[in-house]
Design an enzyme around this catalytic site. Structure first.
Site, short mmCIF file in Angstrom:
data_model
loop_
_atom_site.label_atom_id
_atom_site.label_comp_id
_atom_site.label_asym_id
_atom_site.label_seq_id
_atom_site.Cartn_x
_atom_site.Cartn_y
_atom_site.Cartn_z
CB THR A 16 27.00 -73.11 -18.09
OG1 THR A 16 25.73 -72.73 -18.47
CG2 THR A 16 27.35 -72.94 -16.61
CB SER A 60 19.04 -70.02 -25.32
OG SER A 60 19.54 -69.08 -24.75
CB THR A 90 24.33 -77.88 -21.83
OG1 THR A 90 23.68 -76.99 -21.13
CG2 THR A 90 25.62 -78.00 -21.31
CG ASP A 91 20.22 -74.08 -22.74
OD1 ASP A 91 20.13 -75.18 -21.90
OD2 ASP A 91 20.04 -73.14 -22.24
CB CYS A 288 9.89 -92.36 -28.46
SG CYS A 288 8.11 -92.90 -28.33
N1 ASP Z 1 21.93 -71.54 -20.95
C1 ASP Z 1 23.34 -72.12 -21.11
C2 ASP Z 1 23.72 -72.19 -22.52
O1 ASP Z 1 23.50 -73.02 -23.36
C3 ASP Z 1 23.23 -73.65 -20.42
C4 ASP Z 1 24.56 -74.10 -20.51
O2 ASP Z 1 25.55 -74.02 -21.13
O3 ASP Z 1 24.66 -75.39 -19.62
O4 ASP Z 1 24.65 -71.42 -22.76
#
Ligand code: ASP
Length: 348
Positions: A16, A60, A90-91, A288
């Site tokens: 992102t 992803s 982030t994924d 958990c």
């Molecule tokens: N789908 C994005 C990724 O992981 C999400 C992100 O970067 O926040 O590339």
């Protein structure tokens, strides 16, 4: 906190942070487009160089071979740079940071992953502050010039986490990551506070002879014959047995309940027992986020011990997966022994 000008390599993988709108939704921009969006870094005492995966992507889409690509960009330039900053979606960032912590052991230089929940171009983006703080941390050094944070880490929302302890816990919030089983390494407030006592905690002692990177062990080998299954109420061992046989996994990560408990179902126990009998490893993890697996606590956990499962202790799912691929790839003679030992501070 800074010594002479630090040379930092920025490795752009997509995510992102560098994305733009398209008719199909957010898509990653090229490294050249990213360069145009970067904020002015003039105030930081560093020299920044840029490189990129062949194809920047939504994280992803990343696969184990991309961890090898990222790792080789870093390992190949280990002596030329003082620190490395990996811009990543982030994924799957927690998988990549965990993987590189095993593949780049004893690099003895900072490798900091960061990304953002909103693109750099968005007016309320978290990207600019992540980038600036991560660069400051990557270039932080002691009075003798050695790096303050010679670990693979992940910076997000004012906190620096150990790369093999962190997990994505929120899909939308700016507080997207947490590290429930290990303290943060640094916090960015009006001042940057580095918890020096946490850096290197629980890691094998680095070999710091001569060149800082001399003791580095770049191990790109990965074996992806690792599967996972989550325990759910009413699960049937029959389907699991077929799945395990068809897939021919060498390691199964079993996400059990609580401290490592599973239902008393004969078909389930038989499927796991038969995997162990074929020479496979069953690793008991917990569903958990925090705490640790202790298979001795309940009868429901001893079932796993009795059939020869390994105790995942307080390892995260991401670290367990990447550590398993790494150990299988390296062909360690005793997987159980190596898995139970801290290779890069991933278990306590
Ligand atoms: N789908 C994005 C990724 O992981 C999400 C992100 O970067 O926040 O590339």
């Amino acid at each position: 906190m800074h010594g002479p000008t630090q040379r930092i390599l920025l490795v752009y993988t997509g995510g992102t942070i560098g994305m733009k709108e398209s008719p199909q939704g957010l898509i990653p921009v090229s490294v050249d487009d990213l360069l145009e969006q970067l904020p002015d870094l003039g105030s930081l005492p560093l020299e920044l160089s840029l490189c990129s995966l062949d194809q920047p992507m939504d994280s992803s889409d990343l696969q184990p071979r991309h961890w090898q690509e990222m790792g080789s960009l870093i390992a190949g330039k280990a002596d030329e740079f003082d620190g490395f900053l990996v811009l990543h979606g982030t994924d799957t960032m927690a998988y990549s940071s965990a993987a590189l912590s095993f593949m780049l052991q004893q690099l003895n230089k900072p490798v900091i992953f960061t990304g953002s929940q909103l693109p750099l171009s968005h007016p309320r983006s978290d990207a600019g502050s992540h980038l600036m703080s991560a660069l400051e941390l990557a270039s932080a050094c002691n009075s003798d010039g050695s790096p303050k944070i010679p670990e693979v880490t992940l910076y997000f929302n004012h906190q620096l986490y150990r790369g093999n302890r962190v997990r994505k816990i929120h899909a939308l919030g700016f507080d997207a990551f947490d590290s429930p089983n290990f303290p943060v390494l640094a916090r960015a407030g009006t001042r940057m506070v580095i918890s020096e006592e946490v850096i290197g905690q629980g890691m094998p002692v680095p070999d710091r002879t001569e060149s800082v990177t001399k003791g580095m062990r770049w191990r790109p080998e990965l074996d992806t014959a690792v599967g996972s299954i989550k325990c759910i109420p009413g699960m049937s061992g029959k389907a699991l047995d077929k799945y395990l046989k068809d897939m021919d996994f060498k390691v199964l990560l079993l996400e059990a309940y609580g401290t490592g408990n599973i239902p008393n179902d004969t078909t389930l126990l038989d499927a796991l027992r038969s995997m162990v009998a074929r020479g496979g490893q069953v690793v008991a993890l917990s569903q958990c986020l925090g705490g640790r697996v202790d298979l001795n606590q309940y009868q429901a956990g001893r079932r796993l011990l009795d059939l020869g499962a390994l105790e995942g202790k307080d390892i995260s799912f991401e670290a367990a997966l990447t550590k398993s691929m790494h150990l299988l790839g390296c062909g360690v003679p005793d997987f159980a022994e190596a898995f139970g030992r801290s290779l890069a501070g991933e278990i306590s």
